[in-house]
Design a protein around this motif. Sequence first.
Motif, PDB file in Angstrom:
ATOM      1  N   SER A  56       0.830  -1.454   0.389  1.00  0.00           N
ATOM      2  CA  SER A  56      -0.177  -0.345   0.335  1.00  0.00           C
ATOM      3  C   SER A  56       0.784   0.951  -0.186  1.00  0.00           C
ATOM      4  O   SER A  56       0.752   2.613  -0.182  1.00  0.00           O
ATOM      5  N   SER A  57       2.230   1.065  -0.122  1.00  0.00           N
ATOM      6  CA  SER A  57       3.098   1.743   0.028  1.00  0.00           C
ATOM      7  C   SER A  57       4.532   1.541  -0.383  1.00  0.00           C
ATOM      8  O   SER A  57       4.852   0.610   0.017  1.00  0.00           O
ATOM      9  N   ASN A 258      -0.645  -1.200  -4.174  1.00  0.00           N
ATOM     10  CA  ASN A 258      -1.930  -2.218  -4.471  1.00  0.00           C
ATOM     11  C   ASN A 258      -2.021  -2.782  -5.990  1.00  0.00           C
ATOM     12  O   ASN A 258      -3.318  -2.674  -5.769  1.00  0.00           O
ATOM     13  N   SER A 281      -5.013  -3.998   0.108  1.00  0.00           N
ATOM     14  CA  SER A 281      -3.901  -3.832   1.167  1.00  0.00           C
ATOM     15  C   SER A 281      -3.529  -4.220   2.250  1.00  0.00           C
ATOM     16  O   SER A 281      -2.310  -4.267   2.935  1.00  0.00           O
TER      17      SER A 281
END
Length: 470
Positions: A56-57, A258, A281
Amino acid sequence: MLVNLHFLSIHIHQLTTVRQVMTKQVIVLGAGVVGVTTAWQLRQAGFEVTVIERESSAALSTSFANGGQISVSHATPWANPDTPYKALKWLLREDAPLLFRWRRLLGLSGNAGQDTAPDMALWRWGWQFLQQCNAKSADANLVQMVNLGLYSRQILGEVRAQTGIDYDCLTRGIMHFYTDHAEFQAAIAPTKRMQQLGCDRQVISVDKAIELEPALTGIGKELVGATYTALDESGDAQKFTHRLAALCQQQGVTFLFNTAIKRLVYHNQHIDGVEVISVDSKDNAALPAQSQILSADAYVLALGSYSPALVKALGINLPIYPAKGYSATYPVLRPDETPYVSLIDDEFKLVYSRLGDRLRVAGTAEFNGFNLDLNPVRCQAITRRVREVFGDAVDLTQPNYWTGLRPMTPSNVPIIGRAVNRQGRIDNLYLNTGHGTLGWTHSNGSAKAIADIMQGRQPQVNFNFVGLQD
């Protein structure tokens, strides 16, 4: 007025080349520290860049909680003449610094009726590793790692000066300390070799070590020697990567988080696209949506341990195997008794880095496939050693344990350059992977080098890049 038509022709050609670079689209596969630094350098060179990441990051996998060192001096390859003996000695120790899961090699799970096939990838990797465990290969690999490390540390300094990025950086050097005479004596020859290559690693006395880092006073009587590299650094790789990703976005880089990569669409030595699908996620499970094909002019593989699986169908066998590393992060209780100089505890294969009000301790390696389970014995071994070295200067009751998969090559040297299979070069696929324990150290230099290669330039570092020879 006379016009030099030859000069004008060259000038127009140069402008055309620049315009082509400025509009070339690149997809970077992976948003760890290697992928994000690659995206940054490509964007600085004028490419349009998209980064694909299943998390997600940025920096939520291997780059999340590593040892935090920019350690040119930590370049002695794991594959050296002493390692096979040590690996055998440690084979049955659950807390061993280097642990090959022999049950995995044999396909034994330990549960009746649940045994699996032997891990042939680990067998192949282990055999290739043993072939590197000789003096000649170890020296050649050390040269490669020092050259890339020096260059990468320089490029990191340039990025820091250019951006003002903050990531708990300390430029206080890195010290290897030794509590075993044999380990210390074994470090002297590689230290001198690194000096010949331009690395400023120096052998120092115990008194000098304690003067440079008073936090070692508590084990002063156990120390037998140390080395110190004043120009090495430390800093939070996850914080750096996350903030550099934000700077990339400000400059127009697109991040698709994602998003899982299913396959490369490949035809006639050319990548036509990458098939992706959105994932949840929380658990990376595929969402009920159709996959799609994303296309670009070129692609950079920066997926760490997951790189070999993606390109196997292309006839590329990358010699990368995941080595599970552990880390523990402790709140600092007494700042003056906690190190500011980043440390390497060679006998225990641990590194210590001060990250603001935290102490990060990382190390060991476990060859157990893609397993990310925290082994309590190995976690407790880290905390036990921290207690021995620093007492209660940090809060040992609140360790934040973590594991990550380091993408190890048998030589410890990363794979950087152009992709090649048995048919020859794949014309628009580039490799920046296999950085092992030194991904943070080598990331910025690798990224700059791959950006140069993609512009048709010779990288400004003496390194054996792959696939550049016609």
